[in-house]
Design a protein around this motif. Sequence first.
Motif, PDB file in Angstrom:
ATOM      1  N   PRO A 132       0.790  -1.234   0.000  1.00  0.00           N
ATOM      2  CA  PRO A 132       0.000   0.000   0.000  1.00  0.00           C
ATOM      3  C   PRO A 132       0.823   1.285   0.000  1.00  0.00           C
ATOM      4  O   PRO A 132       0.318   2.343  -0.383  1.00  0.00           O
ATOM      5  CB  PRO A 132      -0.841  -0.120   1.280  1.00  0.00           C
ATOM      6  CG  PRO A 132      -0.119  -1.121   2.136  1.00  0.00           C
ATOM      7  CD  PRO A 132       0.527  -2.064   1.189  1.00  0.00           C
ATOM      8  N   ASP A 133       2.086   1.204   0.404  1.00  0.00           N
ATOM      9  CA  ASP A 133       2.945   2.399   0.389  1.00  0.00           C
ATOM     10  C   ASP A 133       3.630   2.602  -0.948  1.00  0.00           C
ATOM     11  O   ASP A 133       4.473   3.498  -1.095  1.00  0.00           O
ATOM     12  CB  ASP A 133       4.005   2.303   1.491  1.00  0.00           C
ATOM     13  CG  ASP A 133       3.401   2.408   2.886  1.00  0.00           C
ATOM     14  OD1 ASP A 133       2.327   3.043   3.013  1.00  0.00           O
ATOM     15  OD2 ASP A 133       3.986   1.863   3.822  1.00  0.00           O
ATOM     16  N   GLY A 134       3.278   1.784  -1.919  1.00  0.00           N
ATOM     17  CA  GLY A 134       3.907   1.922  -3.224  1.00  0.00           C
ATOM     18  C   GLY A 134       5.380   1.566  -3.168  1.00  0.00           C
ATOM     19  O   GLY A 134       5.775   0.591  -2.524  1.00  0.00           O
ATOM     20  N   LEU A 135       6.219   2.380  -3.813  1.00  0.00           N
ATOM     21  CA  LEU A 135       7.661   2.108  -3.866  1.00  0.00           C
ATOM     22  C   LEU A 135       8.466   3.123  -3.056  1.00  0.00           C
ATOM     23  O   LEU A 135       9.675   3.257  -3.238  1.00  0.00           O
ATOM     24  CB  LEU A 135       8.121   2.116  -5.329  1.00  0.00           C
ATOM     25  CG  LEU A 135       7.451   1.059  -6.221  1.00  0.00           C
ATOM     26  CD1 LEU A 135       7.862   1.247  -7.683  1.00  0.00           C
ATOM     27  CD2 LEU A 135       7.798  -0.353  -5.758  1.00  0.00           C
ATOM     28  N   ARG A 136       7.791   3.817  -2.146  1.00  0.00           N
ATOM     29  CA  ARG A 136       8.438   4.900  -1.394  1.00  0.00           C
ATOM     30  C   ARG A 136       9.544   4.412  -0.467  1.00  0.00           C
ATOM     31  O   ARG A 136      10.465   5.158  -0.149  1.00  0.00           O
ATOM     32  CB  ARG A 136       7.382   5.646  -0.576  1.00  0.00           C
ATOM     33  CG  ARG A 136       6.382   6.403  -1.438  1.00  0.00           C
ATOM     34  CD  ARG A 136       5.258   7.007  -0.603  1.00  0.00           C
ATOM     35  NE  ARG A 136       4.322   7.727  -1.462  1.00  0.00           N
ATOM     36  CZ  ARG A 136       3.342   7.132  -2.150  1.00  0.00           C
ATOM     37  NH1 ARG A 136       3.176   5.816  -2.064  1.00  0.00           N
ATOM     38  NH2 ARG A 136       2.544   7.842  -2.921  1.00  0.00           N
ATOM     39  N   GLY A 137       9.455   3.177  -0.002  1.00  0.00           N
ATOM     40  CA  GLY A 137      10.425   2.692   0.965  1.00  0.00           C
ATOM     41  C   GLY A 137      11.729   2.211   0.371  1.00  0.00           C
ATOM     42  O   GLY A 137      12.642   1.827   1.106  1.00  0.00           O
TER      43      GLY A 137
END
Length: 367
Positions: A132-137
């Motif tokens: 759910p956080d996409g690829l931000r991490g």
Amino acid sequence: MKMVIFGLSVSSSWGNGHATLWRGLIRALSRRGWTIVFFERDVPYYAGARDLDTLEGGELVLYPDWAEVQPAAEREVADADVAIVTSYCPDAIAATDLIQEAPVALRVFYDLDTPVTLAHVRRGKLPAYIGPDGLRGFDLVLSYAGGPALAELRSALGARMTAPLHGHVDPERYRPAAANPDFAGDLSYLGTYAADRQAGVDRFLVQVARRRPDLRFVIGGAQYPQEFPWAGNIYFVRHLPPPDHPGFYASSRLTLNVTRHAMAEMGWCPSGRLFEAAACGAAIVTDVWPGFDTFFAAGEEIIPVETTENVIAALELSDEALRRIGRNARERVLAEHTSDRRAQELESILAQCGNAQRSSQPAAEAI
């Protein structure tokens, strides 16, 4: 340097394009001093068509489920310099959580299916391999597709830093070979059946076969349905393991490349089969998509086609003309599209990403 990869498959090339790419890249990286560990979930459909048991240049960890392998994964990631999660990894979200909680120098997502990923996003739904956080991490997102896809990965999925890492070929595995009478034909096509490629296969092979009953056509691959529009002069070879590919390409005057719809629509996303056939010195006819001429010179190294008539015209070229095109394509691949070349590019990208982190460069950018 140590790299840990959580991927779809490296042990079986059945029904996927990931395996041969990883084999070539891992061999190239190992020659450059890398220690590689590849985690692959052991699923029945790959186990039944496994064509690699020992990963040359790396360690292959086959596991039945995530809960069982998680302790080993944590140990390997603990001292890794780079940890990579790939598209279509069946445990991608769990692996993402693991590497984002571990003291890894660089956390990387490698999208080997960027057009599919972005097609999901445009429909308002994340693919199963992205949380759910996409690829931000991730510190870095590598993309099999270049061009506009890189900006969309940043804007739609929050990727902080992006870079293209296109397909490639291991020239020690793919090179000119002797023709195999079992694969003899005028035009061949090697690829897993895909509904979104079928229109191209129909236009560039099936319709050609119907209009030229005097010629022989050969299709090699997996998952072809019974309702495929076979003709009397179209011959089928069930799934071929990679060692048989060079002989397949050598056994026809021309070989066909058809790009999946999402890849063709996005552009700058060449099929791995394209580089493999070229490395074998095959004369290739290919569908046209944005950016294809940045990888091969149209007319000199590859024959672009848009109609059935274009393919028929290519078949009417002399043997010498086709051999010349095949030689030119092979020279281009050896110069620019080998696994060694991609390994060098990857090292450069990782170094730039590491330097950017240390110098606190802006959060979103392309390398």
